[in-house]
Motif scaffolding. Structure first.
Motif, PDB file in Angstrom:
ATOM      1  N   THR A   7       0.733  -1.106   0.149  1.00 52.38           N
ATOM      2  CA  THR A   7      -0.158   0.069   0.110  1.00 52.38           C
ATOM      3  C   THR A   7       0.691   1.162  -0.019  1.00 52.38           C
ATOM      4  OG1 THR A   7      -1.723  -1.159   1.212  1.00 52.38           O
ATOM      5  CG2 THR A   7      -1.859   1.158   1.385  1.00 52.38           C
ATOM      6  N   VAL A   8       0.599   1.874  -0.812  1.00 55.29           N
ATOM      7  CA  VAL A   8       1.478   3.273  -1.025  1.00 55.29           C
ATOM      8  C   VAL A   8       0.712   4.562  -0.969  1.00 55.29           C
ATOM      9  CG1 VAL A   8       3.022   4.730  -2.827  1.00 55.29           C
ATOM     10  CG2 VAL A   8       3.133   2.149  -2.635  1.00 55.29           C
ATOM     11  N   GLU A   9       1.080   5.452  -0.101  1.00 51.19           N
ATOM     12  CA  GLU A   9       0.377   6.546   0.165  1.00 51.19           C
ATOM     13  C   GLU A   9       1.237   7.867  -0.281  1.00 51.19           C
ATOM     14  OE1 GLU A   9      -2.545   8.922   3.398  1.00 51.19           O
ATOM     15  OE2 GLU A   9      -1.291   7.161   4.213  1.00 51.19           O
ATOM     16  N   ILE A  10       0.823   8.768  -1.198  1.00 50.00           N
ATOM     17  CA  ILE A  10       1.658  10.010  -1.448  1.00 50.00           C
ATOM     18  C   ILE A  10       0.963  11.159  -0.541  1.00 50.00           C
ATOM     19  CG2 ILE A  10       2.285  11.477  -3.285  1.00 50.00           C
ATOM     20  CD1 ILE A  10       1.979   9.291  -5.119  1.00 50.00           C
ATOM     21  N   LEU A  11       1.806  11.310   0.268  1.00 51.51           N
ATOM     22  CA  LEU A  11       1.470  12.276   1.507  1.00 51.51           C
ATOM     23  C   LEU A  11       1.743  13.767   0.937  1.00 51.51           C
ATOM     24  CD1 LEU A  11       2.739  10.106   4.337  1.00 51.51           C
ATOM     25  CD2 LEU A  11       0.360  10.812   4.139  1.00 51.51           C
ATOM     26  N   ARG A  12       2.663  13.923   0.063  1.00 50.44           N
ATOM     27  CA  ARG A  12       3.141  15.450  -0.111  1.00 50.44           C
ATOM     28  C   ARG A  12       3.880  15.322  -1.623  1.00 50.44           C
ATOM     29  NH1 ARG A  12       2.307  19.392   2.291  1.00 50.44           N
ATOM     30  NH2 ARG A  12       1.832  18.102   4.123  1.00 50.44           N
ATOM     31  N   ALA A  47       6.287   9.612   0.138  1.00 53.05           N
ATOM     32  CA  ALA A  47       5.459   8.448  -0.179  1.00 53.05           C
ATOM     33  C   ALA A  47       5.772   7.608   0.973  1.00 53.05           C
ATOM     34  CB  ALA A  47       5.887   7.886  -1.782  1.00 53.05           C
ATOM     35  N   ALA A  48       4.841   7.226   1.371  1.00 53.43           N
ATOM     36  CA  ALA A  48       4.742   6.270   2.483  1.00 53.43           C
ATOM     37  C   ALA A  48       4.344   4.753   2.329  1.00 53.43           C
ATOM     38  CB  ALA A  48       3.772   6.619   3.972  1.00 53.43           C
ATOM     39  N   ILE A  49       5.055   3.611   2.672  1.00 54.85           N
ATOM     40  CA  ILE A  49       4.781   2.428   2.246  1.00 54.85           C
ATOM     41  C   ILE A  49       4.433   1.638   3.379  1.00 54.85           C
ATOM     42  CG2 ILE A  49       5.395   0.359   1.045  1.00 54.85           C
ATOM     43  CD1 ILE A  49       7.285   2.265  -0.463  1.00 54.85           C
ATOM     44  N   SER A  50       3.076   0.922   3.274  1.00 54.77           N
ATOM     45  CA  SER A  50       2.627  -0.079   4.393  1.00 54.77           C
ATOM     46  C   SER A  50       2.172  -1.400   3.617  1.00 54.77           C
ATOM     47  CB  SER A  50       1.692   0.629   5.121  1.00 54.77           C
ATOM     48  OG  SER A  50       0.552   1.000   4.370  1.00 54.77           O
ATOM     49  N   GLY A  51       1.778  -2.154   4.681  1.00 55.63           N
ATOM     50  CA  GLY A  51       1.336  -3.304   4.164  1.00 55.63           C
ATOM     51  C   GLY A  51       2.348  -4.236   4.046  1.00 55.63           C
ATOM     52  N   LEU A  52       3.635  -4.119   4.687  1.00 55.93           N
ATOM     53  CA  LEU A  52       4.815  -4.938   4.722  1.00 55.93           C
ATOM     54  C   LEU A  52       4.818  -6.071   5.555  1.00 55.93           C
ATOM     55  CD1 LEU A  52       7.157  -1.955   4.875  1.00 55.93           C
ATOM     56  CD2 LEU A  52       6.795  -3.282   2.882  1.00 55.93           C
ATOM     57  N   GLU A  87       9.189  -1.567  -9.816  1.00 54.14           N
ATOM     58  CA  GLU A  87       7.972  -1.278  -9.630  1.00 54.14           C
ATOM     59  C   GLU A  87       7.285  -0.165  -9.136  1.00 54.14           C
ATOM     60  OE1 GLU A  87       4.843  -4.531 -10.034  1.00 54.14           O
ATOM     61  OE2 GLU A  87       6.673  -5.835  -9.450  1.00 54.14           O
ATOM     62  N   ILE A  88       7.764  -0.306  -7.731  1.00 49.49           N
ATOM     63  CA  ILE A  88       6.943   0.882  -6.901  1.00 49.49           C
ATOM     64  C   ILE A  88       7.434   2.041  -6.874  1.00 49.49           C
ATOM     65  CG2 ILE A  88       6.866   1.327  -4.348  1.00 49.49           C
ATOM     66  CD1 ILE A  88       7.082  -1.660  -3.638  1.00 49.49           C
ATOM     67  N   VAL A  89       8.998   2.255  -6.823  1.00 46.72           N
ATOM     68  CA  VAL A  89       9.344   3.662  -7.100  1.00 46.72           C
ATOM     69  C   VAL A  89       9.282   4.470  -8.267  1.00 46.72           C
ATOM     70  CG1 VAL A  89      11.612   5.073  -7.068  1.00 46.72           C
ATOM     71  CG2 VAL A  89      11.445   3.625  -5.299  1.00 46.72           C
ATOM     72  N   PRO A  90       9.447   3.539  -9.562  1.00 45.11           N
ATOM     73  CA  PRO A  90       8.929   4.127 -10.682  1.00 45.11           C
ATOM     74  C   PRO A  90       7.501   4.624 -10.845  1.00 45.11           C
ATOM     75  CG  PRO A  90      10.516   2.264 -11.269  1.00 45.11           C
ATOM     76  CD  PRO A  90      10.059   2.449  -9.698  1.00 45.11           C
ATOM     77  N   GLU A  91       6.677   3.962 -10.142  1.00 44.54           N
ATOM     78  CA  GLU A  91       5.228   4.372 -10.426  1.00 44.54           C
ATOM     79  C   GLU A  91       5.062   5.361  -9.310  1.00 44.54           C
ATOM     80  OE1 GLU A  91       0.925   2.235  -9.982  1.00 44.54           O
ATOM     81  OE2 GLU A  91       2.455   1.042 -10.501  1.00 44.54           O
ATOM     82  N   ILE A  92       5.588   5.541  -8.404  1.00 41.31           N
ATOM     83  CA  ILE A  92       5.590   6.698  -7.385  1.00 41.31           C
ATOM     84  C   ILE A  92       5.858   8.132  -8.099  1.00 41.31           C
ATOM     85  CG2 ILE A  92       6.388   7.764  -5.428  1.00 41.31           C
ATOM     86  CD1 ILE A  92       6.586   5.252  -4.147  1.00 41.31           C
ATOM     87  N   ILE A  93       6.939   7.780  -8.997  1.00 41.45           N
ATOM     88  CA  ILE A  93       7.584   9.025  -9.566  1.00 41.45           C
ATOM     89  C   ILE A  93       6.589   9.364 -10.772  1.00 41.45           C
ATOM     90  CG2 ILE A  93       9.372   9.864 -11.240  1.00 41.45           C
ATOM     91  CD1 ILE A  93      11.452   8.247  -9.398  1.00 41.45           C
ATOM     92  N   ASP A  94       6.002   8.425 -11.714  1.00 43.50           N
ATOM     93  CA  ASP A  94       5.039   8.557 -12.482  1.00 43.50           C
ATOM     94  C   ASP A  94       3.942   9.553 -11.948  1.00 43.50           C
ATOM     95  OD1 ASP A  94       6.789   7.606 -14.572  1.00 43.50           O
ATOM     96  OD2 ASP A  94       5.463   5.595 -14.567  1.00 43.50           O
ATOM     97  N   THR A  95       3.605   8.995 -10.736  1.00 46.29           N
ATOM     98  CA  THR A  95       2.274   9.651 -10.194  1.00 46.29           C
ATOM     99  C   THR A  95       2.403  10.989  -9.749  1.00 46.29           C
ATOM    100  OG1 THR A  95       1.538   7.234  -9.466  1.00 46.29           O
ATOM    101  CG2 THR A  95       0.605   9.221  -8.317  1.00 46.29           C
ATOM    102  N   ILE A  96       3.467  11.296  -9.114  1.00 50.50           N
ATOM    103  CA  ILE A  96       3.783  12.622  -8.806  1.00 50.50           C
ATOM    104  C   ILE A  96       3.895  13.465 -10.019  1.00 50.50           C
ATOM    105  CG2 ILE A  96       4.682  11.885  -6.326  1.00 50.50           C
ATOM    106  CD1 ILE A  96       7.492  12.545  -7.336  1.00 50.50           C
ATOM    107  N   GLY A  97       4.477  12.876 -11.194  1.00 50.58           N
ATOM    108  CA  GLY A  97       4.475  13.556 -12.388  1.00 50.58           C
ATOM    109  C   GLY A  97       5.809  14.629 -12.550  1.00 50.58           C
TER     110      GLY A  97
END
Length: 224
Positions: A7-12, A47-52, A87-97
């Protein structure tokens, strides 16, 4: 959002700013972010990651539980690092734009151990904040002493509670000595490394300790 089973939450998100990847135990990312906003006015993305699987995803190799009520550690950190890379970091970067100025890894306790271990296994992180990191982990100090980081880190923050070295098992009480030695190891290799001693045991003011580490990384980079 869900990425690679986490679970990834982009907080800022802020343009032209560092991106901090924070591994969390119980979704404490927002509390860390709220505290961090009080400590710095500098821009950052978080970006905070949980569900670990706490004792598996964040540990570098198998180890027995440190107490009868604790599970054994499976040592699946390398698998999780590959997921972060691919997967995770590339998708976070794509999401923050936007492309961050650099990507840092941060965590508390076993997530702090993972933050430091990841520097040896991947070059996607160029800074790390380990707050009360589990640097007592069996064999970790020897590992760090005998391996090179994947790239030279920009800066590293380590912290510890002043009562942590007198609590827990004999293995866990090595955390103070190991943390000091690890700071010396990084400094010897020309890495700017902070080592901060906080009041209290492992469980005191955890969000504040984590936020202080992230704030130090952001401040240190702004001075470059």
């Amino acid at each position: 959002m869900e990425i690679a089973g986490k679970t990834v939450e982009i907080l800022r998100r802020c343009e032209d700013a560092p991106l901090v990847i924070l591994n969390t135990a119980e979704g404490e990312g927002k509390a860390v972010d709220d505290t961090l906003r009080l400590l710095t006015s500098s821009p950052y993305s978080l970006a905070a990651i949980s569900g670990l699987s706490w004792y598996d995803d964040l540990t570098p190799w198998p180890a027995e539980g440190l107490a009868s009520w604790l599970p054994c550690c499976k040592g699946l950190a390398d698998d999780y690092i590959r997921a972060l890379e691919s997967e995770i970091v590339p998708e976070i970067i794509d999401t923050i734009g936007y492309r961050p100025s650099f990507v840092a890894i941060a965590g508390y306790s076993l997530a702090g151990l993972f933050a430091i271990y990841s520097l040896f296994r991947t070059d996607i992180f160029s800074a790390a904040a380990s707050a009360s990191g589990s640097l007592w982990y069996p064999g970790f100090l020897d590992y760090a002493d005998n391996h090179d980081t994947a790239c030279k880190p920009r800066c590293i923050y380590l912290s510890l509670g002043d009562k942590e070295s007198s609590a827990g098992s004999k293995v866990m009480r090595s955390v103070g000595c190991n943390t000091v030695k690890l700071a010396g190891f990084f400094r010897k290799h020309g890495v700017e490394c902070a080592l901060e001693l906080n009041k209290g045991n492992h469980f005191r003011e955890t969000e504040l300790r984590m936020a202080k580490g992230i704030a130090w990384i952001i401040a240190t980079e702004r001075l470059r």
